[in-house]
Design a protein around this motif. Structure first.
Motif, mmCIF file in Angstrom:
data_model
loop_
_atom_site.group_PDB
_atom_site.id
_atom_site.type_symbol
_atom_site.label_atom_id
_atom_site.label_comp_id
_atom_site.label_asym_id
_atom_site.label_seq_id
_atom_site.Cartn_x
_atom_site.Cartn_y
_atom_site.Cartn_z
ATOM 1 N N VAL A 157 87.337 74.083 14.370
ATOM 2 C CA VAL A 157 87.503 72.657 14.656
ATOM 3 C C VAL A 157 86.603 72.261 15.815
ATOM 4 O O VAL A 157 86.616 72.894 16.877
ATOM 5 C CB VAL A 157 88.971 72.333 14.984
ATOM 6 C CG1 VAL A 157 89.118 70.877 15.422
ATOM 7 C CG2 VAL A 157 89.858 72.610 13.768
ATOM 8 N N HIS A 158 85.816 71.210 15.603
ATOM 9 C CA HIS A 158 84.934 70.675 16.644
ATOM 10 C C HIS A 158 85.392 69.263 16.989
ATOM 11 O O HIS A 158 85.587 68.432 16.110
ATOM 12 C CB HIS A 158 83.475 70.643 16.165
ATOM 13 C CG HIS A 158 82.849 71.996 16.046
ATOM 14 N ND1 HIS A 158 81.520 72.237 16.286
ATOM 15 C CD2 HIS A 158 83.380 73.203 15.705
ATOM 16 C CE1 HIS A 158 81.247 73.514 16.091
ATOM 17 N NE2 HIS A 158 82.366 74.123 15.734
ATOM 18 N N ARG A 159 85.526 68.990 18.279
ATOM 19 C CA ARG A 159 85.944 67.670 18.741
ATOM 20 C C ARG A 159 84.712 66.809 19.006
ATOM 21 O O ARG A 159 83.733 67.281 19.598
ATOM 22 C CB ARG A 159 86.781 67.789 20.014
ATOM 23 C CG ARG A 159 88.049 68.625 19.824
ATOM 24 C CD ARG A 159 88.895 68.606 21.070
ATOM 25 N NE ARG A 159 90.087 69.422 20.943
ATOM 26 C CZ ARG A 159 91.259 69.120 21.492
ATOM 27 N NH1 ARG A 159 91.376 68.010 22.214
ATOM 28 N NH2 ARG A 159 92.302 69.916 21.342
ATOM 29 N N ILE A 160 84.757 65.576 18.562
ATOM 30 C CA ILE A 160 83.599 64.697 18.693
ATOM 31 C C ILE A 160 83.930 63.480 19.543
ATOM 32 O O ILE A 160 85.087 63.103 19.707
ATOM 33 C CB ILE A 160 83.069 64.265 17.300
ATOM 34 C CG1 ILE A 160 84.202 63.784 16.390
ATOM 35 C CG2 ILE A 160 82.308 65.398 16.657
ATOM 36 C CD1 ILE A 160 83.754 63.390 15.002
ATOM 37 N N VAL B 55 98.553 69.613 13.211
ATOM 38 C CA VAL B 55 97.883 69.258 14.459
ATOM 39 C C VAL B 55 97.784 70.485 15.362
ATOM 40 O O VAL B 55 96.750 70.726 16.011
ATOM 41 C CB VAL B 55 98.626 68.109 15.163
ATOM 42 C CG1 VAL B 55 98.128 67.929 16.591
ATOM 43 C CG2 VAL B 55 98.452 66.810 14.384
ATOM 44 N N ARG B 56 98.846 71.283 15.388
ATOM 45 C CA ARG B 56 98.813 72.507 16.192
ATOM 46 C C ARG B 56 97.690 73.427 15.724
ATOM 47 O O ARG B 56 96.966 74.024 16.534
ATOM 48 C CB ARG B 56 100.166 73.225 16.101
ATOM 49 C CG ARG B 56 100.282 74.455 16.999
ATOM 50 C CD ARG B 56 101.596 75.179 16.751
ATOM 51 N NE ARG B 56 102.743 74.309 16.950
ATOM 52 C CZ ARG B 56 103.991 74.663 16.656
ATOM 53 N NH1 ARG B 56 104.242 75.870 16.135
ATOM 54 N NH2 ARG B 56 104.992 73.830 16.873
ATOM 55 N N TRP C 96 85.729 68.315 11.792
ATOM 56 C CA TRP C 96 85.331 67.401 12.854
ATOM 57 C C TRP C 96 86.414 66.332 13.032
ATOM 58 O O TRP C 96 86.813 65.678 12.073
ATOM 59 C CB TRP C 96 84.009 66.715 12.508
ATOM 60 C CG TRP C 96 82.879 67.652 12.196
ATOM 61 C CD1 TRP C 96 82.571 68.203 10.987
ATOM 62 C CD2 TRP C 96 81.906 68.156 13.113
ATOM 63 N NE1 TRP C 96 81.460 69.005 11.077
ATOM 64 C CE2 TRP C 96 81.030 69.003 12.377
ATOM 65 C CE3 TRP C 96 81.665 67.969 14.481
ATOM 66 C CZ2 TRP C 96 79.951 69.653 12.959
ATOM 67 C CZ3 TRP C 96 80.581 68.618 15.057
ATOM 68 C CH2 TRP C 96 79.746 69.448 14.310
ATOM 69 N N ILE C 97 86.876 66.160 14.279
ATOM 70 C CA ILE C 97 87.884 65.150 14.581
ATOM 71 C C ILE C 97 87.642 64.654 16.002
ATOM 72 O O ILE C 97 87.114 65.393 16.847
ATOM 73 C CB ILE C 97 89.317 65.722 14.431
ATOM 74 C CG1 ILE C 97 90.372 64.604 14.568
ATOM 75 C CG2 ILE C 97 89.571 66.874 15.374
ATOM 76 C CD1 ILE C 97 91.782 65.036 14.200
ATOM 77 N N SER D 218 93.707 65.088 21.089
ATOM 78 C CA SER D 218 94.470 65.226 22.333
ATOM 79 C C SER D 218 95.729 64.371 22.289
ATOM 80 O O SER D 218 96.815 64.805 22.710
ATOM 81 C CB SER D 218 93.604 64.838 23.522
ATOM 82 O OG SER D 218 92.523 65.734 23.674
ATOM 83 N N TRP D 219 95.596 63.145 21.778
ATOM 84 C CA TRP D 219 96.762 62.257 21.666
ATOM 85 C C TRP D 219 97.782 62.823 20.693
ATOM 86 O O TRP D 219 98.982 62.880 20.986
ATOM 87 C CB TRP D 219 96.321 60.865 21.210
ATOM 88 C CG TRP D 219 97.451 60.024 20.712
ATOM 89 C CD1 TRP D 219 98.376 59.358 21.463
ATOM 90 C CD2 TRP D 219 97.803 59.811 19.336
ATOM 91 N NE1 TRP D 219 99.283 58.726 20.637
ATOM 92 C CE2 TRP D 219 98.956 58.986 19.332
ATOM 93 C CE3 TRP D 219 97.263 60.212 18.117
ATOM 94 C CZ2 TRP D 219 99.575 58.575 18.152
ATOM 95 C CZ3 TRP D 219 97.871 59.809 16.943
ATOM 96 C CH2 TRP D 219 99.018 59.001 16.968
#
Length: 259
Positions: free
Chosen positions: A121-124, A112-113, A88-89, A95-96
């Motif tokens: 990976v889940h974006r929060i 990061v890639r 989770w990130i 994106s940055w």
């Protein structure tokens, strides 16, 4: 209720000649079926993390979730060690980080890639409760998409500040070292204090220091004792010289009183 164990205590310092130490906090949270790591440290922390996990009866394959405050190498690279974990990130953070060209900064470009491409990976988002009792809260400044995590599923709330508040000195001075945006960091520090004061007994776990609670006077008081030492080979044998890094040196200022 969730249990919280700090596996690696962060350290509030850097080497004067060799750059950042990268000694960041790694915390184990267990809640029901979830075995969670909040931040996962740098390369140098790999064996200590493994040893600390096993002392708590946890193997790397048991970890169900890796939660990252931000994308810097000393907090993020070891997500690869937990093959079954959902990572989770923050959406804005990833994106940055992905948009930054390779440079002399703490962003681990190849990791990061992988974070961008991995299916686990889940974006929060800011304000999202993404695991039971664990909420993400935006705290930009150190990095644009940095997140705090606020755990309410434990006996006392726990506030993970990552590098939005790296240490006690930043919390007390209301200024930070190493920030992309000093004004945003100042606002994030104000937010941290507001959350910390919300409920008595709240435990604050920073990115590079011991955990803290507020004392009766409302000041940060350390929980636990710092342990930090370097072994160096300065002689002609492999016998190490031990250098204690756990405390500030004691300085006798009386000799300066008459000057």
């Amino acid at each position: 209720m969730a249990t919280v164990d700090v596996l690696i205590q962060g350290y509030p310092g850097r080497a004067t000649h060799h750059g950042g130490l990268g000694w960041s906090t790694v915390t184990l949270v267990r809640h029901g079926p979830h075995v969670i790591l909040v931040d996962v440290g740098a390369f140098g922390a790999r064996k200590p993390i493994l040893n600390a996990l096993r002392k708590h009866g946890v193997e790397p394959a048991d970890v169900t979730d890796v939660v990252l405050t931000h994308a810097h190498y000393d907090h993020a690279v070891n997500f690869t060690l937990f093959p079954r974990a959902t990572v989770w990130i923050g959406d804005a953070e990833l994106s940055w980080a992905a948009a930054q060209p390779p440079g002399f900064n703490p962003i681990p470009e190849l990791y990061v890639r992988e974070l961008c491409s991995s299916e686990r990976v889940h974006r929060i988002q800011d304000g999202e409760t993404f695991l039971p009792g664990l909420q993400a809260i935006a705290a930009p400044g150190h990095t644009p998409g940095h997140l705090l995590f606020y755990l309410t599923a434990s006996d006392d709330p726990v506030l993970f500040t990552g590098d939005a508040a790296k240490n006690r000195a930043e919390l007390l001075s209301m200024t930070v070292a190493d920030t992309d945006d000093a004004r945003e960091s100042a606002r994030s520090l104000e937010k941290i204090w507001e959350i910390w004061r919300r409920r008595p007994g709240t435990l604050l776990i920073p990115g590079h220091d011991l955990s803290m609670r507020l004392d009766a006077a409302g000041r940060p008081a350390y929980v636990g004792e710092r342990a930090a030492e370097i072994g160096a080979w300065f002689s002609e044998t492999l016998q190490q010289t031990k250098i204690d890094l756990c405390c500030a040196p004691r300085i006798d200022f009386s000799q300066y009183a008459a000057q």
